[in-house]
Enzyme design. Sequence first.
Site, mmCIF file in Angstrom:
data_model
loop_
_atom_site.group_PDB
_atom_site.id
_atom_site.type_symbol
_atom_site.label_atom_id
_atom_site.label_comp_id
_atom_site.label_asym_id
_atom_site.label_seq_id
_atom_site.Cartn_x
_atom_site.Cartn_y
_atom_site.Cartn_z
ATOM 1 N N HIS A 1 -19.892 3.037 -22.478
ATOM 2 C CA HIS A 1 -18.734 2.324 -21.939
ATOM 3 C C HIS A 1 -19.087 0.877 -21.619
ATOM 4 O O HIS A 1 -19.630 0.578 -20.559
ATOM 5 C CB HIS A 1 -18.281 3.069 -20.669
ATOM 6 C CG HIS A 1 -16.976 2.606 -20.106
ATOM 7 N ND1 HIS A 1 -16.128 3.446 -19.416
ATOM 8 C CD2 HIS A 1 -16.355 1.418 -20.124
ATOM 9 C CE1 HIS A 1 -15.058 2.779 -19.034
ATOM 10 N NE2 HIS A 1 -15.170 1.534 -19.441
ATOM 11 N N HIS B 1 -17.615 -3.396 -22.235
ATOM 12 C CA HIS B 1 -16.573 -4.315 -22.693
ATOM 13 C C HIS B 1 -17.293 -5.552 -23.221
ATOM 14 O O HIS B 1 -17.966 -6.249 -22.460
ATOM 15 C CB HIS B 1 -15.631 -4.683 -21.544
ATOM 16 C CG HIS B 1 -14.919 -3.490 -20.968
ATOM 17 N ND1 HIS B 1 -13.733 -3.012 -21.482
ATOM 18 C CD2 HIS B 1 -15.253 -2.647 -19.960
ATOM 19 C CE1 HIS B 1 -13.348 -1.940 -20.799
ATOM 20 N NE2 HIS B 1 -14.255 -1.690 -19.863
ATOM 21 N N LEU B 2 -17.182 -5.795 -24.519
ATOM 22 C CA LEU B 2 -17.888 -6.939 -25.111
ATOM 23 C C LEU B 2 -16.959 -8.135 -25.330
ATOM 24 O O LEU B 2 -17.397 -9.203 -25.740
ATOM 25 C CB LEU B 2 -18.582 -6.535 -26.417
ATOM 26 C CG LEU B 2 -19.654 -5.433 -26.263
ATOM 27 C CD1 LEU B 2 -20.304 -5.127 -27.611
ATOM 28 C CD2 LEU B 2 -20.720 -5.799 -25.238
ATOM 29 N N ASP C 1 -8.937 2.869 -22.195
ATOM 30 C CA ASP C 1 -9.629 2.465 -20.965
ATOM 31 C C ASP C 1 -9.137 1.124 -20.423
ATOM 32 O O ASP C 1 -8.872 0.186 -21.152
ATOM 33 C CB ASP C 1 -11.135 2.348 -21.196
ATOM 34 C CG ASP C 1 -11.831 1.922 -19.915
ATOM 35 O OD1 ASP C 1 -11.743 2.667 -18.935
ATOM 36 O OD2 ASP C 1 -12.407 0.819 -19.880
ATOM 37 N N HIS D 1 -9.294 7.040 -18.718
ATOM 38 C CA HIS D 1 -9.463 6.285 -17.476
ATOM 39 C C HIS D 1 -8.450 6.903 -16.504
ATOM 40 O O HIS D 1 -7.261 6.687 -16.642
ATOM 41 C CB HIS D 1 -9.179 4.809 -17.770
ATOM 42 C CG HIS D 1 -9.023 3.930 -16.571
ATOM 43 N ND1 HIS D 1 -9.836 2.841 -16.350
ATOM 44 C CD2 HIS D 1 -8.140 3.949 -15.554
ATOM 45 C CE1 HIS D 1 -9.461 2.226 -15.233
ATOM 46 N NE2 HIS D 1 -8.428 2.884 -14.725
ATOM 47 N N ASN E 1 -12.562 -1.367 -10.926
ATOM 48 C CA ASN E 1 -11.588 -0.293 -11.103
ATOM 49 C C ASN E 1 -12.204 0.829 -11.926
ATOM 50 O O ASN E 1 -12.587 0.595 -13.061
ATOM 51 C CB ASN E 1 -10.344 -0.852 -11.818
ATOM 52 C CG ASN E 1 -9.267 0.200 -11.994
ATOM 53 O OD1 ASN E 1 -9.432 1.346 -11.574
ATOM 54 N ND2 ASN E 1 -8.170 -0.166 -12.638
ATOM 55 N N ASP F 1 -19.829 0.625 -17.764
ATOM 56 C CA ASP F 1 -18.539 -0.075 -17.640
ATOM 57 C C ASP F 1 -18.779 -1.582 -17.472
ATOM 58 O O ASP F 1 -18.080 -2.266 -16.722
ATOM 59 C CB ASP F 1 -17.700 0.489 -16.486
ATOM 60 C CG ASP F 1 -16.237 0.031 -16.557
ATOM 61 O OD1 ASP F 1 -15.857 -0.643 -17.534
ATOM 62 O OD2 ASP F 1 -15.481 0.343 -15.610
HETATM 63 ZN ZN LIG Z 1 -11.866 2.147 -17.026
#
Ligand SMILES: [Zn+2]
Length: 469
Positions: A61, A63-64, A155, A182, A281, A308
């Site tokens: 998990h 985020h790029l 997500d 999510h 979150n 995350d």
């Molecule tokens: Zn999430």
Amino acid sequence: MSRLLLKGGRLVDPASGHDGPADVLVDDGRVAEVGPELDATGAEVVDCGGLVVCPGLVDLHVHLREPGREDAETIETGSRAAALGGYTAVCPMPNTDPVADNAGVVEMVAARGREVGLVDVFPVGAVTVGQRGSELAELGAMARSAARVDCFSDDGLPIREARLLRLALEYTRAFDAVIADHAQDASLTDGAQMHEGEVSAMLGLAGWPAAAEEMVVARDLLLAELTGGRLHLCHVSTGGAVELVRAAKGRGVRVTAEAAPHHLSLTDEAARSYDPVFKVNPPLREKADVEAVRLGLADGTIDAIATDHAPHAREDKEVEWSTAPPGMLGLETALAVTLTELVGDPAPGARDPQPPIPGPPNREGSPPGSGGAPAVHSPSGYLDLATAIERLTTGPGRCRRVPGHGGPVAPGTPANLAVFDPAATWTVDRARLASRARNTPFHGRELRGRVVHTLLRGAFTVRDGLAQR
Ligand SMILES: [Zn+2]
């Protein structure tokens, strides 16, 4: 390609159950031999004395931010941060711009990952078109694409409509893919700024109640049971959610779950600083939740630690709490946070395994304003080192397919490996991170455990703590 001998390390390979001294010979990108005192003829010897050798870490998990927010992170900067964290595989979430909801975008992300070549990039596809929650995206087309997507998620947003989640779980059974949700009931979290509890009441900030996570987890589990589909729960953060997953696993529901390093180490007390770096979150929860998530990780209810990793541009994140977007960096600190907060064994010489603590830990970290984030520090361990490594390597491979990663470290397998010093301490300095963003909640914290080398298919991506590209 070069021949390397990783000599004299402690090989911890959860997939084979090996934990003890062993040399690892790497030849032509693959593991050639594993065993004691291997012959070094023709090989470059890498001294791993005092170090742990393990499969490269796998992050389910991240985020790029590419495509769309390359000012916050790119596939290249995120891959470099990952390699420095000991990772050889990462799974970027689809909430980019455009959304990764079709074969074209997931193929572009995977191809860019290959071009950068610092980690293997396994994209997550969106469940619904544009993550808008109204119709299913082309899941089959993404699965058949060159990116071979086997994990889908909206997500950042929950899948609001139970009917759509049911359809997705039913449809993806045909190709054994997993739906990662999510869990957040948005109607209960409208305007929420932090975990709902004593601290939110005191600070006067709108709360995000644990129930908003737990009721969606309960719904998701029921739908997984109904459909026989594969469900994965992202960033489990409450004790009630852990309990629901534990019970569902007990009755054979096909569910896996992950927890984030910050939910394993920080509490809602951090919000007292009003520093938006602690806004995330799902939000940082209470001490009892942290304790429950730790115990869930220890007993296998939670399969994986996933960061995350959520980079944000400074001008977006360094604003007042109420307007800051949620999210924290994680890739460069996950291993050390895990070792510091969860693993007892303080030094390679300390051989006595430490049992998990049954009751809640009762030591507080440094108070807010003293330079470090308030933490639930445990002086002894919840996990032994091998279990901690399992949750960072082999465990993620149970949640989705990451071919070539997560071990075993055995002859013929790709040499995707991490080598770290379990005893070295270092202080997190956000100015020195490889990520393009700076929003680490661990700035100024002293952590134990430092990545020394990372190898992707036998080539150093990180050597002596330095990224090779
Ligand atoms: Zn999430």
